[in-house]
Design a protein around this motif. Structure first.
Motif, PDB file in Angstrom:
ATOM      1  N   TYR A  57       6.083  19.536 -31.587  1.00 32.72           N
ATOM      2  CA  TYR A  57       6.246  19.306 -33.017  1.00 32.72           C
ATOM      3  C   TYR A  57       5.262  20.172 -33.792  1.00 32.72           C
ATOM      4  O   TYR A  57       4.073  20.209 -33.504  1.00 32.72           O
ATOM      5  N   PRO A  59       4.106  20.387 -37.504  1.00 31.96           N
ATOM      6  CA  PRO A  59       4.200  19.795 -38.846  1.00 31.96           C
ATOM      7  C   PRO A  59       3.876  20.778 -39.964  1.00 31.96           C
ATOM      8  O   PRO A  59       4.131  20.497 -41.129  1.00 31.96           O
ATOM      9  N   GLY A  64       8.055  20.321 -41.111  1.00 32.19           N
ATOM     10  CA  GLY A  64       8.117  19.812 -39.739  1.00 32.19           C
ATOM     11  C   GLY A  64       9.294  20.371 -38.970  1.00 32.19           C
ATOM     12  O   GLY A  64      10.438  20.131 -39.338  1.00 32.19           O
TER      13      GLY A  64
END
Length: 130
Positions: A57, A59, A64
């Protein structure tokens, strides 16, 4: 993903299948799958659960997104190979085919990605849309 489309006929006989995971909504993912003529599904992780659990991930970009990554998982659900890519380098599908076939070392040769002019226009268009 187009690289994996182009090597799909080699990946399947090597004992693997391909699927992509995207944090985009299903309608965008399906449009991309059709545009690129992908023979494999794109699963949607709109709540970023998989991206966060697998450590991909990001962000800091566009509210994101998931980092480009490749995971080879065997039938026992053991990760046999993983590589989290960056913007400039990617694992080519041909290297995954080589790894699947057991040809020597388990580390892939990375391909340096040099953006084309059309990539910049596509990025600008995508920024405007979102």
């Amino acid at each position: 993903m187009a690289d994996y489309r182009d090597h799909y006929a080699e990946i399947r006989p090597a004992g693997a299948d391909v699927l992509a995971v995207s944090v985009d909504p299903p309608i965008k993912s399906e449009a991309l799958r059709r545009e690129l003529r992908l023979p494999f599904p794109i699963l949607c992780d709109t709540e970023w659960r998989v991206a966060k659990d697998w450590g991909i991930y990001n962000p800091n970009e566009r509210g994101g997104i998931a980092k480009p990554a490749v995971f080879v998982i065997d039938r026992d659900r053991t990760v046999q190979y993983s590589k989290i890519d960056d913007v400039a380098t990617r694992v080519p599908a041909s290297e995954i085919v080589r790894i699947l076939r057991g040809a020597g070392r388990r580390e892939a040769q990375l391909k340096v990605y040099i953006p084309r002019v059309s990539d910049f226009f596509r990025a600008i268009r995508n920024m405007i849309r979102s």
